[in-house]
Design a protein around this motif. Structure first.
Motif, mmCIF file in Angstrom:
data_model
loop_
_atom_site.group_PDB
_atom_site.id
_atom_site.type_symbol
_atom_site.label_atom_id
_atom_site.label_comp_id
_atom_site.label_asym_id
_atom_site.label_seq_id
_atom_site.Cartn_x
_atom_site.Cartn_y
_atom_site.Cartn_z
ATOM 1 N N ARG A 55 0.848 -1.190 0.000
ATOM 2 C CA ARG A 55 0.000 0.000 0.000
ATOM 3 C C ARG A 55 0.885 1.242 0.000
ATOM 4 N NH1 ARG A 55 -2.810 -3.735 -0.525
ATOM 5 N NH2 ARG A 55 -4.664 -4.383 0.648
ATOM 6 N N SER A 56 0.282 2.384 -0.344
ATOM 7 C CA SER A 56 1.000 3.655 -0.340
ATOM 8 C C SER A 56 0.542 4.502 0.836
ATOM 9 C CB SER A 56 0.699 4.423 -1.627
ATOM 10 O OG SER A 56 1.054 3.664 -2.758
ATOM 11 N N TYR A 57 1.469 5.211 1.470
ATOM 12 C CA TYR A 57 1.114 6.168 2.529
ATOM 13 C C TYR A 57 1.879 7.466 2.321
ATOM 14 C CZ TYR A 57 -1.475 2.374 4.477
ATOM 15 O OH TYR A 57 -2.394 1.368 4.614
ATOM 16 N N THR A 72 0.586 9.055 8.417
ATOM 17 C CA THR A 72 -0.624 9.177 9.229
ATOM 18 C C THR A 72 -1.671 8.281 8.595
ATOM 19 O OG1 THR A 72 -0.046 11.425 9.878
ATOM 20 C CG2 THR A 72 -2.368 10.789 10.075
ATOM 21 N N GLU A 74 -5.290 6.016 8.590
ATOM 22 C CA GLU A 74 -6.632 5.735 9.110
ATOM 23 C C GLU A 74 -6.840 4.230 9.162
ATOM 24 O OE1 GLU A 74 -9.855 7.475 6.923
ATOM 25 O OE2 GLU A 74 -11.358 6.431 8.130
ATOM 26 N N ASP A 78 -11.965 -3.485 7.860
ATOM 27 C CA ASP A 78 -11.755 -4.771 7.194
ATOM 28 C C ASP A 78 -10.544 -4.746 6.267
ATOM 29 O OD1 ASP A 78 -12.941 -2.984 5.512
ATOM 30 O OD2 ASP A 78 -14.355 -4.385 4.619
ATOM 31 N N GLU A 80 -6.403 -4.835 5.071
ATOM 32 C CA GLU A 80 -5.280 -5.743 5.303
ATOM 33 C C GLU A 80 -4.116 -5.035 5.987
ATOM 34 O OE1 GLU A 80 -4.343 -9.183 2.214
ATOM 35 O OE2 GLU A 80 -4.694 -7.286 1.202
ATOM 36 N N VAL A 81 -3.797 -3.839 5.527
ATOM 37 C CA VAL A 81 -2.547 -3.209 5.959
ATOM 38 C C VAL A 81 -2.756 -2.189 7.088
ATOM 39 C CG1 VAL A 81 -0.594 -1.788 5.190
ATOM 40 C CG2 VAL A 81 -1.440 -3.659 3.736
ATOM 41 N N SER A 82 -3.790 -1.343 6.970
ATOM 42 C CA SER A 82 -3.937 -0.299 7.996
ATOM 43 C C SER A 82 -4.215 -0.876 9.393
ATOM 44 C CB SER A 82 -4.989 0.739 7.585
ATOM 45 O OG SER A 82 -6.256 0.156 7.423
ATOM 46 N N PHE A 241 -7.172 8.201 -3.199
ATOM 47 C CA PHE A 241 -6.755 7.205 -2.206
ATOM 48 C C PHE A 241 -7.518 5.890 -2.352
ATOM 49 C CE2 PHE A 241 -4.812 9.696 1.642
ATOM 50 C CZ PHE A 241 -3.768 10.104 0.850
HETATM 51 C C1 LIG Z 1 -0.688 7.569 -3.220
HETATM 52 C C2 LIG Z 1 -1.541 7.134 -2.034
HETATM 53 C C3 LIG Z 1 -1.304 7.687 -0.794
HETATM 54 C C4 LIG Z 1 -2.064 7.270 0.309
HETATM 55 N N1 LIG Z 1 -1.836 7.873 1.528
HETATM 56 C C5 LIG Z 1 -2.577 7.495 2.593
HETATM 57 C C6 LIG Z 1 -2.387 8.131 3.862
HETATM 58 O O1 LIG Z 1 -1.553 9.052 4.012
HETATM 59 N N2 LIG Z 1 -3.143 7.708 4.917
HETATM 60 C C7 LIG Z 1 -4.082 6.716 4.770
HETATM 61 O O2 LIG Z 1 -4.717 6.372 5.776
HETATM 62 N N3 LIG Z 1 -4.296 6.115 3.574
HETATM 63 C C8 LIG Z 1 -3.562 6.481 2.494
HETATM 64 N N4 LIG Z 1 -3.781 5.862 1.274
HETATM 65 C C9 LIG Z 1 -4.698 4.685 1.213
HETATM 66 C C10 LIG Z 1 -3.902 3.426 1.561
HETATM 67 O O3 LIG Z 1 -2.918 3.177 0.565
HETATM 68 C C11 LIG Z 1 -4.765 2.157 1.655
HETATM 69 O O4 LIG Z 1 -5.578 2.067 0.507
HETATM 70 C C12 LIG Z 1 -5.656 2.151 2.880
HETATM 71 O O5 LIG Z 1 -4.843 2.254 4.053
HETATM 72 C C13 LIG Z 1 -6.474 0.858 2.952
HETATM 73 O O6 LIG Z 1 -5.597 -0.235 2.959
HETATM 74 P P1 LIG Z 1 -5.950 -1.545 3.786
HETATM 75 O O7 LIG Z 1 -4.961 -2.590 3.388
HETATM 76 O O8 LIG Z 1 -6.080 -1.248 5.233
HETATM 77 O O9 LIG Z 1 -7.385 -1.913 3.265
HETATM 78 P P2 LIG Z 1 -7.755 -2.884 2.039
HETATM 79 O O10 LIG Z 1 -7.453 -4.283 2.438
HETATM 80 O O11 LIG Z 1 -7.141 -2.399 0.801
HETATM 81 O O12 LIG Z 1 -9.308 -2.635 1.977
HETATM 82 C C14 LIG Z 1 -9.828 -1.342 2.194
HETATM 83 C C15 LIG Z 1 -11.304 -1.225 1.963
HETATM 84 O O13 LIG Z 1 -11.562 -1.108 0.583
HETATM 85 C C16 LIG Z 1 -12.357 -2.160 0.173
HETATM 86 N N5 LIG Z 1 -11.790 -2.719 -1.056
HETATM 87 C C17 LIG Z 1 -10.486 -2.933 -1.333
HETATM 88 N N6 LIG Z 1 -10.356 -3.522 -2.508
HETATM 89 C C18 LIG Z 1 -11.596 -3.664 -2.996
HETATM 90 C C19 LIG Z 1 -12.131 -4.215 -4.172
HETATM 91 N N7 LIG Z 1 -11.348 -4.745 -5.119
HETATM 92 N N8 LIG Z 1 -13.463 -4.194 -4.343
HETATM 93 C C20 LIG Z 1 -14.276 -3.657 -3.406
HETATM 94 N N9 LIG Z 1 -13.835 -3.122 -2.256
HETATM 95 C C21 LIG Z 1 -12.516 -3.135 -2.062
HETATM 96 C C22 LIG Z 1 -12.305 -3.205 1.264
HETATM 97 O O14 LIG Z 1 -13.500 -3.907 1.370
HETATM 98 C C23 LIG Z 1 -12.077 -2.379 2.486
HETATM 99 O O15 LIG Z 1 -13.283 -1.900 3.003
HETATM 100 C C24 LIG Z 1 -3.061 6.276 0.157
HETATM 101 C C25 LIG Z 1 -3.300 5.744 -1.110
HETATM 102 C C26 LIG Z 1 -2.563 6.153 -2.201
HETATM 103 C C27 LIG Z 1 -2.862 5.551 -3.544
#
Ligand SMILES: Cc1cc2nc3c(=O)[nH]c(=O)nc-3n(C[C@H](O)[C@H](O)[C@H](O)COP(=O)(O)OP(=O)(O)OC[C@H]3O[C@@H](n4cnc5c(N)ncnc54)[C@H](O)[C@@H]3O)c2cc1C
Ligand SMILES: [Zn+2]
Lengths: 245, 88
Positions: A55-57, A72, A74, A78, A80-82, A241
């Motif tokens: 993931r990107s942050y 920072t 959130e 549900d 995977e990474v946050s 995002f």
């Molecule tokens: C350039 C960039 C910078 C970012 N910077 C920040 C930051 O500073 N702070 C921050 O908090 N976040 C940031 N984000 C978002 C971050 O990268 C993640 O996407 C976020 O933390 C969610 O990741 P996760 O693994 O916790 O959740 P995931 O496992 O990816 O799931 C997140 C949610 O999205 C839904 N979801 C995911 N994939 C699908 C799919 N294929 N179909 C339907 N629903 C789906 C899931 O059900 C879930 O509810 C950034 C993203 C980008 C692209």
């Protein structure tokens, strides 16, 4: 030409709560490199069976903070990474990262303004890096921040943003709370729309350099709104995002 | 284009840097289909499929796509008529 990006092992040196679902993590980097405000790091988690999640942050800290970066994050229930950051990582733990990344969604005083920053939820992170960079450089580019959160408890960097509003150094801070508002709330109380954007634009002029960051649908709406209001598309930079926040 | 999963190509700038050797998100590309020129970061990124797809923000045609295995990346960039990269 800069050297290629390599993965490196960062050490968590600090964890700080920012709001109900958001924490900041300080990551010490053995191969720290100066970044530009708006850039991000990629984070990679590897399970024992080799499965990887990446993931990107965005970097919240300004480039003047050397040897470490602050991200920072959130907590997405549900995700995977946050949740791994929020529930598993402790001070002293290690995590694999690469960066700084991104050569387009960046701002530094030389790019000028007037600067319009539009954020939803954790989308405020890279924009705060720009604001911190602006004040560290003693820059006076006229600037407006429009920041949308669900509730007052979800506002990230609340004290710092409140301080911006009273500092009178050329930054106007506009906020909207979309889900619920305290009784004494004087800001907006709806999703970002064209009328809101035009009121914010009025404070800095019609041809800003705009940076919009946050959930994809909010970014989409704000970018379309600005273009409809006559801001040239080439001056509207976006960082989506995804579905979350 | 109201897909909530859509990102900007900036989000995959790290993967692009792996292929090109440096950050190309600020470099200029031209879309083979419609001729639009702009920063690579202005492409729209779809990252939730088996591979990554970058589409033109004007005509929405595929400009680049790639899949990766543990040891290789397979890049199809025929949707980019050219790219212009700074050397300093
Ligand atoms: C350039 C960039 C910078 C970012 N910077 C920040 C930051 O500073 N702070 C921050 O908090 N976040 C940031 N984000 C978002 C971050 O990268 C993640 O996407 C976020 O933390 C969610 O990741 P996760 O693994 O916790 O959740 P995931 O496992 O990816 O799931 C997140 C949610 O999205 C839904 N979801 C995911 N994939 C699908 C799919 N294929 N179909 C339907 N629903 C789906 C899931 O059900 C879930 O509810 C950034 C993203 C980008 C692209
Ligand atoms: Zn095109």
């Amino acid at each position: 030409m800069p050297e290629p990006l390599a993965w490196q092992i960062a050490t968590v040196t600090g964890v700080r709560p920012e709001s109900a679902e958001v924490k900041s993590f300080t990551l010490a980097l053995p191969a720290w490199r100066p970044h530009r405000a708006g850039q991000h790091y990629d984070v990679r988690l590897t399970a024992e069976d080799g499965y990887q999640a990446q993931r990107s942050y965005s970097i919240g800290s300004p480039p003047s903070q050397t040897g470490e970066v602050e991200v920072t994050i959130e907590r997405i229930p549900d995700g995977e990474v946050s949740p791994y950051f929020h529930d598993v990582l402790r001070v002293g733990d290690q995590v694999e990262v690469r960066g700084p990344i991104g050569g387009y969604f960046v701002w530094e005083p030389a790019l000028g303004g007037p600067l319009l920053l539009v954020a939803g939820g954790s989308g405020v992170v890279p924009l705060m890096a720009m604001l911190r960079e602006r004040s560290a450089a003693g820059d006076d580019t006229p600037t407006a921040l429009l920041y949308s959160s669900r509730t007052l408890d979800d506002v990230i960097y609340r004290e710092e943003i409140d301080a911006l509003a009273v500092a009178k150094d050329g930054v106007g801070a506009f906020q909207t709370l979309t889900r619920s508002q305290p009784p004494d709330w004087t800001g907006y109380a709806r999703r970002i729309d064209r009328e809101m954007l035009s009121e914010v634009l009025a404070s800095i002029g019609p041809q800003p350099l705009a940076y919009i960051c946050g959930p994809t649908l909010l970014v989409e709406a704000a970018a379309n709104g600005l273009v409809e209001l006559g801001v040239p598309p080439a001056r509207v930079r976006t960082e989506r995002f995804g579905p979350t926040t | 284009m109201d897909d909530p999963l859509m990102l900007d190509a900036n989000a995959v700038a790290g993967d692009l840097a792996e292929m090109f050797g440096f950050d190309v998100s600020g470099s200029v590309h031209r879309c083979t289909n419609c001729g639009n020129q702009g920063a690579v970061a202005t492409l729209l990124a779809y990252v939730h499929g088996p591979g990554t797809v970058l589409r033109c923000c004007i005509c929405h045609e595929i400009v680049m796509r790639w899949v990766r295995t543990p040891t290789r990346i397979y890049l199809d960039a025929r949707g980019a008529a050219y790219m212009e990269m700074g050397l300093s």
